[in-house]
Design a protein around this motif. Structure first.
Motif, PDB file in Angstrom:
ATOM      1  N   GLY A 241      -5.707  11.751   4.538  1.00 22.29           N
ATOM      2  CA  GLY A 241      -5.389  10.338   4.651  1.00 22.29           C
ATOM      3  C   GLY A 241      -3.957  10.076   5.061  1.00 22.29           C
TER       4      GLY A 241
ATOM      5  N   TYR B 174      -6.506  -4.385   4.611  1.00 17.73           N
ATOM      6  CA  TYR B 174      -7.085  -3.053   4.814  1.00 17.73           C
ATOM      7  C   TYR B 174      -8.613  -3.148   4.850  1.00 17.73           C
TER       8      TYR B 174
ATOM      9  N   TRP C 293      -5.283   4.874  13.501  1.00 17.59           N
ATOM     10  CA  TRP C 293      -4.515   4.901  12.259  1.00 17.59           C
ATOM     11  C   TRP C 293      -3.072   4.456  12.461  1.00 17.59           C
TER      12      TRP C 293
ATOM     13  N   THR D  79      -7.331  10.450  -5.176  1.00 19.35           N
ATOM     14  CA  THR D  79      -8.388   9.564  -4.723  1.00 19.35           C
ATOM     15  C   THR D  79      -7.765   8.420  -3.943  1.00 19.35           C
ATOM     16  N   GLU D  80      -8.534   7.844  -3.032  1.00 21.65           N
ATOM     17  CA  GLU D  80      -8.007   6.704  -2.285  1.00 21.65           C
ATOM     18  C   GLU D  80      -7.639   5.581  -3.254  1.00 21.65           C
ATOM     19  N   GLY D  81      -6.545   4.912  -2.958  1.00 19.36           N
ATOM     20  CA  GLY D  81      -6.114   3.809  -3.793  1.00 19.36           C
ATOM     21  C   GLY D  81      -5.156   4.198  -4.895  1.00 19.36           C
TER      22      GLY D  81
ATOM     23  N   TYR E 263      -1.892   5.782  -1.352  1.00 17.97           N
ATOM     24  CA  TYR E 263      -2.645   6.761  -0.580  1.00 17.97           C
ATOM     25  C   TYR E 263      -3.945   6.134  -0.099  1.00 17.97           C
ATOM     26  N   LEU E 264      -4.162   6.156   1.224  1.00 14.19           N
ATOM     27  CA  LEU E 264      -5.339   5.566   1.841  1.00 14.19           C
ATOM     28  C   LEU E 264      -6.069   6.605   2.686  1.00 14.19           C
ATOM     29  N   THR E 265      -7.395   6.541   2.672  1.00  8.32           N
ATOM     30  CA  THR E 265      -8.204   7.496   3.450  1.00  8.32           C
ATOM     31  C   THR E 265      -9.223   6.718   4.282  1.00  8.32           C
TER      32      THR E 265
ATOM     33  N   ARG F 209     -10.804  -1.963   8.037  1.00  8.71           N
ATOM     34  CA  ARG F 209     -11.816  -0.911   7.869  1.00  8.71           C
ATOM     35  C   ARG F 209     -13.198  -1.424   8.231  1.00  8.71           C
TER      36      ARG F 209
END
Length: 287
Positions: A157, A206, A104, A59-61, A93-95, A210
């Protein structure tokens, strides 16, 4: 490797205690926050490699921290090693799905701004950025590298990795151009404080980026990076693939995150991080 809370029985240096994982989780994993999972392993080859291998299930984060990295990597597969618990070695991990993929490329620069601002507050050390991915401090009047950033596409991501020298002593430095926060006179080398500071700053920047759909100018990121970039205003030599060399004054970081060089023939040429092999001062030193 199974996540570990790094028990005190493994201490080999009382000046370098293991991270307190429950405390880090309590401080960072909050409802609505970017950070959703945090694990610490005693030793691994590379936190970037580990997260990238699991990207499809993350999962993101998700954050992975290593007390020691045995095969840490920088750009162009350069190695990064340091004694156990002497630094911060972690990946996230970032998405950024709402952000166009062509933007990006700002993520490693964003991470640099976040790390520099977070560490300035948490460690009390003035930091500078060497484009595109180095963190600099000043020791004995000289700029030296104390950290590096590596961003890699993985799954849907990006894995962002940071390696930071925290308590390395002079006789432990890997090169004369290296440094640590301790050698730069940091008011704190408590790694938990520093890690929280960097991750909270990264969450802040971030979020701004975003919310602006990855527009570096609208989010304030482009201005912040330029303000902290030690490369700007200096004459540098870019060694490019194919043995091509470009020398000029670094005059700007453009909207795509590229360094813009003003060459002797009056031209301005942007250079992307993906194209560059080395970026050095015209005399061969750090930029």
């Amino acid at each position: 490797m199974t996540p570990s809370d790094a028990p005190q029985s493994r201490w080999s240096d009382l000046d370098r205690p293991p991270l307190n994982v429950p405390a880090l989780r309590r401080g960072l994993l909050r409802p609505g926050a970017l950070w959703t999972a945090l694990d610490v392993v005693g030793s691994t080859g590379s936190t970037n490699t580990d997260l990238a291998a699991r990207a499809a299930d993350l999962t993101e984060g998700t954050v992975l921290v290593a007390e020691e990295q045995t095969a840490g990597r920088g750009r162009l597969e350069r190695t990064w090693t340091a004694p156990a618990r002497s630094g911060l070695f972690f990946s996230a991990y970032l998405t950024p799905g709402n952000v166009p993929a062509e933007r990006w490329g700002w993520l490693p620069l964003l991470t640099g701004v976040a790390a520099a601002t977070g560490l300035a507050r948490a460690a009390g050390v003035d930091m500078a950025l060497k484009w595109p991915n180095d963190l600099l401090v000043t020791v004995d009047g000289q700029e030296r590298k104390t950290g590096g950033i590596l961003a890699e596409r993985a799954g849907d991501g990006v894995v962002i990795g940071i390696g930071l020298n925290v308590s390395l002593r002079a006789d432990e430095l890997p090169a004369p151009t290296a440094a640590s926060l301790a050698l730069a006179g940091a008011v704190s080398t408590d790694r938990e404080t520093l890690l929280r500071g960097v991750l909270r700053s990264l969450e802040h920047w971030y979020g701004l980026w975003r919310d602006a759909d990855g527009d570096a100018a609208a989010s304030g990121l482009q201005e912040a990076y330029a303000a902290g970039c030690a490369t700007l205003g200096r004459t540098v030599r870019a060694q490019l693939p194919g043995d091509r060399t470009l020398t000029g004054e670094a005059v700007a970081v453009d909207g795509d995150g590229r360094i813009v060089l003003a060459t002797g023939d009056g031209l301005r040429e942007p250079v992307s991080a993906g194209d560059i092999v080395h970026l050095r001062g015209a005399e061969g030193g750090l930029t």
